[in-house]
Scaffold this motif. Structure first.
Motif, PDB file in Angstrom:
ATOM      1  N   VAL A 219     -30.331  16.640 -28.864  1.00 52.43           N
ATOM      2  CA  VAL A 219     -31.057  16.109 -27.708  1.00 52.43           C
ATOM      3  C   VAL A 219     -30.836  17.033 -26.515  1.00 52.43           C
ATOM      4  CG1 VAL A 219     -31.127  13.661 -28.330  1.00 52.43           C
ATOM      5  CG2 VAL A 219     -29.081  14.600 -27.268  1.00 52.43           C
ATOM      6  N   ASN A 220     -31.630  16.799 -25.485  1.00 56.09           N
ATOM      7  CA  ASN A 220     -31.527  17.569 -24.256  1.00 56.09           C
ATOM      8  C   ASN A 220     -30.425  16.981 -23.378  1.00 56.09           C
ATOM      9  OD1 ASN A 220     -31.914  19.004 -21.886  1.00 56.09           O
ATOM     10  ND2 ASN A 220     -33.795  17.922 -21.333  1.00 56.09           N
ATOM     11  N   ASN A 221     -29.345  17.725 -23.186  1.00 49.02           N
ATOM     12  CA  ASN A 221     -28.217  17.240 -22.389  1.00 49.02           C
ATOM     13  C   ASN A 221     -28.149  17.854 -20.995  1.00 49.02           C
ATOM     14  OD1 ASN A 221     -26.981  15.391 -24.218  1.00 49.02           O
ATOM     15  ND2 ASN A 221     -26.245  17.131 -25.431  1.00 49.02           N
ATOM     16  N   SER A 222     -29.235  18.466 -20.558  1.00 44.36           N
ATOM     17  CA  SER A 222     -29.201  19.153 -19.263  1.00 44.36           C
ATOM     18  C   SER A 222     -28.918  18.190 -18.106  1.00 44.36           C
ATOM     19  CB  SER A 222     -30.520  19.897 -19.020  1.00 44.36           C
ATOM     20  OG  SER A 222     -31.617  19.000 -19.025  1.00 44.36           O
ATOM     21  N   SER A 223     -29.350  16.936 -18.239  1.00 43.47           N
ATOM     22  CA  SER A 223     -29.130  15.975 -17.150  1.00 43.47           C
ATOM     23  C   SER A 223     -27.656  15.589 -17.011  1.00 43.47           C
ATOM     24  CB  SER A 223     -29.971  14.716 -17.381  1.00 43.47           C
ATOM     25  OG  SER A 223     -29.515  13.997 -18.519  1.00 43.47           O
ATOM     26  N   LEU A 224     -26.839  15.916 -18.006  1.00 42.63           N
ATOM     27  CA  LEU A 224     -25.417  15.567 -17.966  1.00 42.63           C
ATOM     28  C   LEU A 224     -24.556  16.664 -17.354  1.00 42.63           C
ATOM     29  CD1 LEU A 224     -25.012  13.993 -21.534  1.00 42.63           C
ATOM     30  CD2 LEU A 224     -25.465  12.824 -19.370  1.00 42.63           C
ATOM     31  N   LEU A 225     -25.124  17.844 -17.173  1.00 41.77           N
ATOM     32  CA  LEU A 225     -24.312  18.977 -16.725  1.00 41.77           C
ATOM     33  C   LEU A 225     -23.783  18.786 -15.305  1.00 41.77           C
ATOM     34  CD1 LEU A 225     -26.315  21.985 -18.230  1.00 41.77           C
ATOM     35  CD2 LEU A 225     -24.536  20.558 -19.272  1.00 41.77           C
ATOM     36  N   GLU A 226     -24.614  18.295 -14.407  1.00 41.03           N
ATOM     37  CA  GLU A 226     -24.153  18.097 -13.024  1.00 41.03           C
ATOM     38  C   GLU A 226     -23.044  17.043 -12.941  1.00 41.03           C
ATOM     39  OE1 GLU A 226     -25.831  16.813  -8.597  1.00 41.03           O
ATOM     40  OE2 GLU A 226     -27.238  17.344 -10.194  1.00 41.03           O
ATOM     41  N   PRO A 227     -23.218  15.844 -13.538  1.00 40.25           N
ATOM     42  CA  PRO A 227     -22.101  14.881 -13.490  1.00 40.25           C
ATOM     43  C   PRO A 227     -20.849  15.377 -14.201  1.00 40.25           C
ATOM     44  CG  PRO A 227     -23.908  14.060 -14.857  1.00 40.25           C
ATOM     45  CD  PRO A 227     -24.423  15.238 -14.127  1.00 40.25           C
ATOM     46  N   LEU A 228     -21.015  16.184 -15.245  1.00 39.26           N
ATOM     47  CA  LEU A 228     -19.846  16.760 -15.913  1.00 39.26           C
ATOM     48  C   LEU A 228     -19.131  17.748 -14.990  1.00 39.26           C
ATOM     49  CD1 LEU A 228     -21.146  17.225 -19.559  1.00 39.26           C
ATOM     50  CD2 LEU A 228     -19.051  16.028 -18.905  1.00 39.26           C
ATOM     51  N   ASP A 229     -19.911  18.578 -14.313  1.00 38.67           N
ATOM     52  CA  ASP A 229     -19.310  19.512 -13.351  1.00 38.67           C
ATOM     53  C   ASP A 229     -18.564  18.759 -12.250  1.00 38.67           C
ATOM     54  OD1 ASP A 229     -20.032  21.909 -14.532  1.00 38.67           O
ATOM     55  OD2 ASP A 229     -21.957  22.034 -13.487  1.00 38.67           O
ATOM     56  N   ASN A 230     -19.175  17.679 -11.768  1.00 37.82           N
ATOM     57  CA  ASN A 230     -18.537  16.883 -10.718  1.00 37.82           C
ATOM     58  C   ASN A 230     -17.235  16.264 -11.204  1.00 37.82           C
ATOM     59  OD1 ASN A 230     -20.671  17.445  -8.990  1.00 37.82           O
ATOM     60  ND2 ASN A 230     -21.772  15.565  -9.467  1.00 37.82           N
ATOM     61  N   ILE A 232     -15.309  17.453 -13.654  1.00 40.80           N
ATOM     62  CA  ILE A 232     -14.334  18.536 -13.881  1.00 40.80           C
ATOM     63  C   ILE A 232     -13.704  18.995 -12.571  1.00 40.80           C
ATOM     64  CG2 ILE A 232     -14.047  20.916 -14.684  1.00 40.80           C
ATOM     65  CD1 ILE A 232     -14.475  18.835 -16.930  1.00 40.80           C
ATOM     66  N   THR A 233     -14.474  19.049 -11.509  1.00 42.00           N
ATOM     67  CA  THR A 233     -13.968  19.571 -10.230  1.00 42.00           C
ATOM     68  C   THR A 233     -13.310  18.497  -9.367  1.00 42.00           C
ATOM     69  OG1 THR A 233     -16.170  19.250  -9.257  1.00 42.00           O
ATOM     70  CG2 THR A 233     -15.671  21.431 -10.158  1.00 42.00           C
ATOM     71  N   ASN A 234     -13.323  17.245  -9.825  1.00 38.76           N
ATOM     72  CA  ASN A 234     -12.715  16.152  -9.065  1.00 38.76           C
ATOM     73  C   ASN A 234     -11.190  16.262  -9.119  1.00 38.76           C
ATOM     74  OD1 ASN A 234     -11.731  13.634  -8.132  1.00 38.76           O
ATOM     75  ND2 ASN A 234     -13.624  12.610  -8.747  1.00 38.76           N
ATOM     76  N   ASP A 235     -10.574  16.513  -7.974  1.00 30.33           N
ATOM     77  CA  ASP A 235      -9.120  16.713  -7.921  1.00 30.33           C
ATOM     78  C   ASP A 235      -8.343  15.505  -8.441  1.00 30.33           C
ATOM     79  OD1 ASP A 235      -9.472  19.217  -6.872  1.00 30.33           O
ATOM     80  OD2 ASP A 235      -9.269  18.565  -4.785  1.00 30.33           O
ATOM     81  N   GLU A 236      -8.893  14.301  -8.239  1.00 27.04           N
ATOM     82  CA  GLU A 236      -8.187  13.089  -8.663  1.00 27.04           C
ATOM     83  C   GLU A 236      -8.035  13.019 -10.183  1.00 27.04           C
ATOM     84  OE1 GLU A 236      -8.810   9.179  -6.968  1.00 27.04           O
ATOM     85  OE2 GLU A 236     -10.239  10.075  -5.550  1.00 27.04           O
ATOM     86  N   THR A 241      -4.779  13.358 -19.099  1.00 32.70           N
ATOM     87  CA  THR A 241      -5.196  13.612 -20.478  1.00 32.70           C
ATOM     88  C   THR A 241      -6.697  13.411 -20.627  1.00 32.70           C
ATOM     89  OG1 THR A 241      -3.038  12.952 -21.372  1.00 32.70           O
ATOM     90  CG2 THR A 241      -4.911  12.861 -22.878  1.00 32.70           C
ATOM     91  N   GLU A 242      -7.230  12.420 -19.928  1.00 27.69           N
ATOM     92  CA  GLU A 242      -8.661  12.139 -20.003  1.00 27.69           C
ATOM     93  C   GLU A 242      -9.485  13.334 -19.498  1.00 27.69           C
ATOM     94  OE1 GLU A 242      -6.554   8.173 -19.462  1.00 27.69           O
ATOM     95  OE2 GLU A 242      -6.400  10.198 -18.636  1.00 27.69           O
ATOM     96  N   HIS A 243      -9.032  13.915 -18.410  1.00 27.96           N
ATOM     97  CA  HIS A 243      -9.732  15.082 -17.852  1.00 27.96           C
ATOM     98  C   HIS A 243      -9.689  16.245 -18.832  1.00 27.96           C
ATOM     99  CE1 HIS A 243     -10.109  18.683 -15.213  1.00 27.96           C
ATOM    100  NE2 HIS A 243     -11.007  17.931 -14.596  1.00 27.96           N
ATOM    101  N   MET A 244      -8.537  16.451 -19.464  1.00 25.04           N
ATOM    102  CA  MET A 244      -8.405  17.525 -20.449  1.00 25.04           C
ATOM    103  C   MET A 244      -9.367  17.333 -21.617  1.00 25.04           C
ATOM    104  SD  MET A 244      -6.935  18.019 -23.686  1.00 25.04           S
ATOM    105  CE  MET A 244      -5.584  16.850 -23.807  1.00 25.04           C
ATOM    106  N   GLN A 245      -9.510  16.090 -22.068  1.00 27.76           N
ATOM    107  CA  GLN A 245     -10.390  15.827 -23.199  1.00 27.76           C
ATOM    108  C   GLN A 245     -11.855  16.064 -22.841  1.00 27.76           C
ATOM    109  OE1 GLN A 245      -9.525  11.960 -24.871  1.00 27.76           O
ATOM    110  NE2 GLN A 245      -7.463  12.540 -25.497  1.00 27.76           N
ATOM    111  N   VAL A 246     -12.242  15.672 -21.642  1.00 27.47           N
ATOM    112  CA  VAL A 246     -13.619  15.922 -21.210  1.00 27.47           C
ATOM    113  C   VAL A 246     -13.865  17.426 -21.084  1.00 27.47           C
ATOM    114  CG1 VAL A 246     -15.297  15.624 -19.337  1.00 27.47           C
ATOM    115  CG2 VAL A 246     -13.901  13.692 -20.080  1.00 27.47           C
ATOM    116  N   MET A 247     -12.889  18.156 -20.554  1.00 30.68           N
ATOM    117  CA  MET A 247     -13.031  19.619 -20.472  1.00 30.68           C
ATOM    118  C   MET A 247     -13.270  20.212 -21.848  1.00 30.68           C
ATOM    119  SD  MET A 247     -10.452  21.224 -17.592  1.00 30.68           S
ATOM    120  CE  MET A 247      -8.911  20.624 -18.312  1.00 30.68           C
ATOM    121  N   ALA A 248     -12.528  19.750 -22.848  1.00 35.10           N
ATOM    122  CA  ALA A 248     -12.658  20.280 -24.203  1.00 35.10           C
ATOM    123  C   ALA A 248     -14.039  19.983 -24.784  1.00 35.10           C
ATOM    124  CB  ALA A 248     -11.564  19.695 -25.097  1.00 35.10           C
ATOM    125  N   ILE A 249     -14.493  18.748 -24.640  1.00 35.40           N
ATOM    126  CA  ILE A 249     -15.813  18.368 -25.166  1.00 35.40           C
ATOM    127  C   ILE A 249     -16.911  19.160 -24.471  1.00 35.40           C
ATOM    128  CG2 ILE A 249     -17.470  16.469 -25.370  1.00 35.40           C
ATOM    129  CD1 ILE A 249     -15.021  14.566 -25.487  1.00 35.40           C
TER     130      ILE A 249
END
Length: 462
Positions: A219-230, A232-236, A241-249
């Motif tokens: 499927v087209n996942n382009s609409s997910l890239l911006e929220p994923l970037d947000n 990943i860059t969220n300092d909180e 571990t959750e942040h690490m797993q999202v980075m890996a995926i």
């Protein structure tokens, strides 16, 4: 919650207006006959479903806003039975097969159906859905929902959907799985991205499963890239571990822009340097992904992750991806790969997480090759089996060996179904190979091979 794109909203408004102005609705309102409502449904539900699928495929974070629009009475309850089912299946369940959190969206849709003037017709399509939704919900939640309805007839109906047969965990699981099978080809998954560390425990598991699901389908996942970037860059979030797993995926399964890849690599390696035990936690999650029932870590995913990992760091992660670069670039059948795997594997404990990841990487090569091999190309199985012995000697792992056995047995079984002439060359070639190689690999004993190729005598008819 994301807003629904204007184009989708306008299309929905157009459909709603056409429903209200249609001769079919006028005929139904005049007759109140179910067959007239069925005609209305046949005309307009496919249009709503088509638009819904477009949103679900290209903009899945807008699914809930879409569903909320369809709750409007102008749609006459059309498509509500379907989205009621989707809402039931989205809920996260625990080990007791109960919802982790109350499903308020399920309640909102159900109440909209109950308040619809077309309830008597709609209820014929929602019984099983309510039964499963109630089975997964708490008694208090169900009671509060039913008590919020003033119509006694509807209350009695809902009370009748709470079934005793779903009291046991095992029965609820069976019921849920059977229900889910009805929607296995539908697109309805969505999730919320947590905005703060406090939201992380609430939203993470559904988000994780959603991201894995989107990675496992085309499927087209382009609409997910911006929220994923947000995210990943969220300092909180960083350092969890959750942040690490999202980075890996994100790194392995999504098509990052060059800017996003550079940003992700910087954050990944910064956290990696500061966090104690980062490599082990990452590899443990990688092993989890390797064992996922649907997702497959292809060489392309490893290569994407390898681009993120700074290999100048002196840790297990650098060593691991240096090895994977050799396996993927030189080929797992090459002598260079054999030697590199052997040296690496012997440096670590045999049952360690990192060695399990290596075994899974090699096994997936065999799995893809043999699973996609046509029966008529059986000589290629003979050739690739030469690699079995090499890796079996390196790994000395029974689970790995059993995996190769299962792959080989499935192929041979299918081949023997095709080549039924026991005097033919194909059958004899396969028999000769199995009789020799399967014993050497420890896949079968000689008695089992004799039994496998034994000619069955037909019973004489009296």
């Amino acid at each position: 919650m994301y807003e629904l794109d204007q184009q989708y909203l306008e299309e929905l408004e157009t459909i709603a207006s056409e429903i209200q102005e249609s001769d079919e609705l006028a005929r139904y309102l005049d007759s109140e006959e179910e067959e007239d409502f069925t005609r209305l449904k046949e005309l307009y539900e496919p249009r709503i479903a088509h638009l819904y699928e477009a949103v679900a495929k290209d903009n899945p974070l807008q699914i809930i806003p879409f569903e909320l629009v369809v709750l409007d009475s102008m749609f006459e309850g059309l498509f509500l039975p379907k989205i009621l089912g989707y809402s039931v299946l989205r809920g996260e369940v625990n080990e007791q097969v109960k919802y982790v959190r109350p499903q308020e969206h399920f309640k909102d849709i159900l109440l909209a159906i109950c308040q619809s003037t077309n309830f008597e017709i709609l209820k014929k399509r929602i019984g099983q859905t309510i039964q499963i939704g109630f089975a997964l919900s708490s008694d208090i939640w169900i009671t509060n929902l039913i008590n919020s309805i003033t119509n006694k007839r509807i209350r009695y109906y809902l009370q009748g959907q709470k079934l005793d047969r779903y009291r046991r965990d095992s029965d609820r699981l069976i019921g849920l799985n059977r229900y889910h099978n009805q929607f296995r080809n539908d697109f309805f998954q969505t999730a919320d991205f947590p905005g703060s560390a406090a939201d992380l425990p609430v939203f993470f598991n559904p988000l994780k499963q959603f991201l894995i699901h989107r990675a496992s389908i085309k499927v087209n996942n382009s609409s997910l890239l911006e929220p994923l970037d947000n995210f990943i860059t969220n300092d909180e979030m960083q350092g969890t571990t959750e942040h690490m797993q999202v980075m890996a995926i994100y790194a392995m399964f999504y098509d990052l822009t060059d800017a996003s890849r550079k940003q992700l690599s910087t954050i990944f390696n910064k956290i990696r340097e500061k966090s104690t035990g980062f490599s082990e936690r990452f590899l443990h999650f990688l092993m989890e992904l390797h064992h996922h029932p649907v997702l497959r870590i292809m060489p392309e995913a490893d290569k994407k992750m390898s681009l993120i990992v700074d290999k100048t760091y002196n840790d297990k992660l650098s060593e691991y991806y240096q090895l994977l670069d050799i396996i993927h670039d030189q080929g797992y059948t090459s002598e260079e790969a054999h030697e590199a795997v052997k040296v690496f594997y012997n440096k670590n404990e045999g049952m360690s997480t990192i060695n399990e990841c290596v075994r899974q990487t090699v096994f997936q090569y065999f799995n893809r090759f043999i699973s996609n091999l046509e029966e008529r190309h059986y000589p290629e199985l003979f050739d690739i089996s030469k690699q079995f012995a090499i890796y079996m000697r390196i790994f000395v792992n029974e689970q790995f060996n059993q995996g190769l056995k299962e792959l080989s047995m499935n192929f041979v079984t299918n081949a023997l179904t095709r080549f039924v002439d026991k005097r033919g060359k194909d059958y004899q070639d396969i028999k000769k190979f199995v009789s020799s190689a399967f014993v050497d690999f420890g896949f079968l004993k000689e008695k089992e091979i004799v039994e496998m190729f034994k000619t069955r005598r037909k019973k004489k008819t009296e």
